[in-house]
Design a protein around this motif. Sequence first.
Motif, mmCIF file in Angstrom:
data_model
loop_
_atom_site.group_PDB
_atom_site.id
_atom_site.type_symbol
_atom_site.label_atom_id
_atom_site.label_comp_id
_atom_site.label_asym_id
_atom_site.label_seq_id
_atom_site.Cartn_x
_atom_site.Cartn_y
_atom_site.Cartn_z
ATOM 1 N N PHE A 26 0.830 -1.214 0.000
ATOM 2 C CA PHE A 26 0.000 0.000 0.000
ATOM 3 C C PHE A 26 0.863 1.262 0.000
ATOM 4 C CE2 PHE A 26 -2.365 3.316 2.390
ATOM 5 C CZ PHE A 26 -3.432 3.487 1.532
ATOM 6 N N ILE A 27 1.900 1.288 0.856
ATOM 7 C CA ILE A 27 2.744 2.493 0.868
ATOM 8 C C ILE A 27 3.908 2.375 -0.125
ATOM 9 C CG2 ILE A 27 2.100 3.219 3.219
ATOM 10 C CD1 ILE A 27 4.853 2.213 4.177
ATOM 11 N N GLY A 46 2.268 10.087 -4.883
ATOM 12 C CA GLY A 46 1.525 11.281 -4.456
ATOM 13 C C GLY A 46 0.690 11.079 -3.205
ATOM 14 N N HIS A 47 0.184 9.849 -2.984
ATOM 15 C CA HIS A 47 -0.695 9.640 -1.838
ATOM 16 C C HIS A 47 0.058 9.574 -0.510
ATOM 17 C CE1 HIS A 47 0.317 5.303 -2.022
ATOM 18 N NE2 HIS A 47 -0.147 5.242 -0.794
ATOM 19 N N LEU A 48 1.409 9.656 -0.550
ATOM 20 C CA LEU A 48 2.202 9.632 0.686
ATOM 21 C C LEU A 48 2.376 11.030 1.282
ATOM 22 C CD1 LEU A 48 4.992 7.107 -0.394
ATOM 23 C CD2 LEU A 48 2.828 6.625 0.776
ATOM 24 N N ILE A 49 1.911 12.041 0.562
ATOM 25 C CA ILE A 49 2.063 13.421 1.023
ATOM 26 C C ILE A 49 1.143 13.689 2.214
ATOM 27 C CG2 ILE A 49 1.612 15.846 0.370
ATOM 28 C CD1 ILE A 49 4.192 14.800 -0.821
ATOM 29 N N GLY A 50 1.720 14.287 3.266
ATOM 30 C CA GLY A 50 0.919 14.643 4.429
ATOM 31 C C GLY A 50 0.373 16.042 4.272
ATOM 32 N N PRO A 52 0.211 19.114 1.745
ATOM 33 C CA PRO A 52 0.458 19.483 0.351
ATOM 34 C C PRO A 52 0.991 20.906 0.201
ATOM 35 C CG PRO A 52 -1.904 19.435 0.796
ATOM 36 C CD PRO A 52 -1.220 19.031 2.065
ATOM 37 N N HIS A 58 4.046 12.511 4.694
ATOM 38 C CA HIS A 58 3.389 12.387 5.998
ATOM 39 C C HIS A 58 4.356 11.764 7.002
ATOM 40 C CE1 HIS A 58 0.559 11.587 9.125
ATOM 41 N NE2 HIS A 58 -0.434 12.097 8.428
ATOM 42 N N GLY A 59 4.466 12.390 8.183
ATOM 43 C CA GLY A 59 5.369 11.880 9.205
ATOM 44 C C GLY A 59 5.032 10.452 9.616
ATOM 45 N N GLY A 60 3.756 10.114 9.526
ATOM 46 C CA GLY A 60 3.331 8.756 9.869
ATOM 47 C C GLY A 60 3.903 7.731 8.905
ATOM 48 N N VAL A 61 4.026 8.113 7.642
ATOM 49 C CA VAL A 61 4.575 7.196 6.636
ATOM 50 C C VAL A 61 6.079 7.012 6.863
ATOM 51 C CG1 VAL A 61 4.941 6.809 4.184
ATOM 52 C CG2 VAL A 61 2.811 7.839 4.954
ATOM 53 N N ARG A 111 10.925 15.250 1.632
ATOM 54 C CA ARG A 111 10.586 15.836 0.326
ATOM 55 C C ARG A 111 9.829 14.819 -0.516
ATOM 56 N NH1 ARG A 111 13.020 21.030 0.344
ATOM 57 N NH2 ARG A 111 13.504 21.172 2.534
ATOM 58 N N PRO B 20 -3.426 14.389 1.130
ATOM 59 C CA PRO B 20 -3.441 13.153 0.342
ATOM 60 C C PRO B 20 -3.343 11.861 1.159
ATOM 61 C CG PRO B 20 -2.049 14.779 -0.717
ATOM 62 C CD PRO B 20 -2.449 15.360 0.612
ATOM 63 N N HIS B 21 -2.401 11.783 2.114
ATOM 64 C CA HIS B 21 -2.236 10.482 2.770
ATOM 65 C C HIS B 21 -3.390 10.169 3.722
ATOM 66 C CE1 HIS B 21 -0.311 6.779 3.581
ATOM 67 N NE2 HIS B 21 -0.329 6.998 4.880
ATOM 68 N N THR B 63 0.500 6.733 12.055
ATOM 69 C CA THR B 63 0.005 7.807 11.191
ATOM 70 C C THR B 63 -1.217 8.500 11.791
ATOM 71 O OG1 THR B 63 0.859 6.679 9.244
ATOM 72 C CG2 THR B 63 -0.832 8.344 8.870
ATOM 73 N N ASP B 66 -0.064 10.568 14.859
ATOM 74 C CA ASP B 66 0.680 11.762 14.422
ATOM 75 C C ASP B 66 -0.294 12.808 13.880
ATOM 76 O OD1 ASP B 66 2.999 13.328 13.696
ATOM 77 O OD2 ASP B 66 2.747 12.640 11.626
#
Lengths: 156, 147
Positions: A26-27, A46-50, A52, A58-61, A111, B20-21, B63, B66
């Motif tokens: 998924f990630i 793109g879906h990993l962005i916390g 925008p 995203h810090g969680g990722v 980034r 997004p996430h 996630t 956070d």
Amino acid sequence: MSEPEEEARRDAALERLTLTSPYHRFIGVGFTRMGDELTGRLAYSGHLIGNPAIPALHGGVTGALLEITALMQLAWDDLWRRMEAGEAAGEGPPRLPKTIDLTIDYLRSGRPRDVFARATVLKAGRRVSNVRIEAWQDARGRPIAAAHGHFLMPDG
Amino acid sequence: MEDAAEAPKRRKRSPFELFPHASALGMTLETLADGRLVAAVPYDERLIGDPATGVIHGGVVTTILDTGCGLAAVMKLSGKAGVATLDLRIDYMRPSKPGYPIRATCECYRLTRSVAFCRGVAWDEAEEDPVASATGAFMITKLGWTE
């Protein structure tokens, strides 16, 4: 077993270990290895962005990549030992440690590009292991995040 | 075609649609009172860590905690500043139950000039029986901050 066969067997075992988790797919995290050391790679998407507005991962990722890298290194060390001992390891379901706690320090914003991570097992205990993990993007010497955690071992 | 009458209601329910996430995880904000909030991620097979158990991966728990803690800080700042996670410690008490959404109850318990201190618990059936807890420090940043 010949050397190329041995290497192919190790690579197949690593694939089974790291690709069985739906969340890894998924990630978009995968692993390469040099001997017994694994390097995780989170492929940018793109879906990993916390946030925008920056944009930043995203810090969680990033935290997830650090945790996964620790778990995979511990599970790989266990598999490696069993393979070296001549066991037909890696053919059954992977034996995964469980995270007890994880402390993540965020050092730089992530980034919108790939992230790499490596774990160092500071103590491989029978019941509990202590692991440090670092994640970086462009330069190994400029980590974007670091973490340390305790993990309960499968037979602990 | 989207029903125009539905759209404003949905926007109010999910402040995450621009993120997004959080959107990819299907994250929603469930309640909002006394500076506390509850974020939720529905159970989704794509988020499973170990297929042998069906338990959601710890990365999702990290996630949501956070996100929830950061949002609690932004709310306490009345949305006039942003935050960036400085550190986050997660303690895992037990695996979450397959089939349940993961919820996180979060609050910002102290604001200083530069730092917001937050805590949260992640749970599935009842908040009193948590899956994980978190404490985090967040740097307060100007809106649109880069590093």
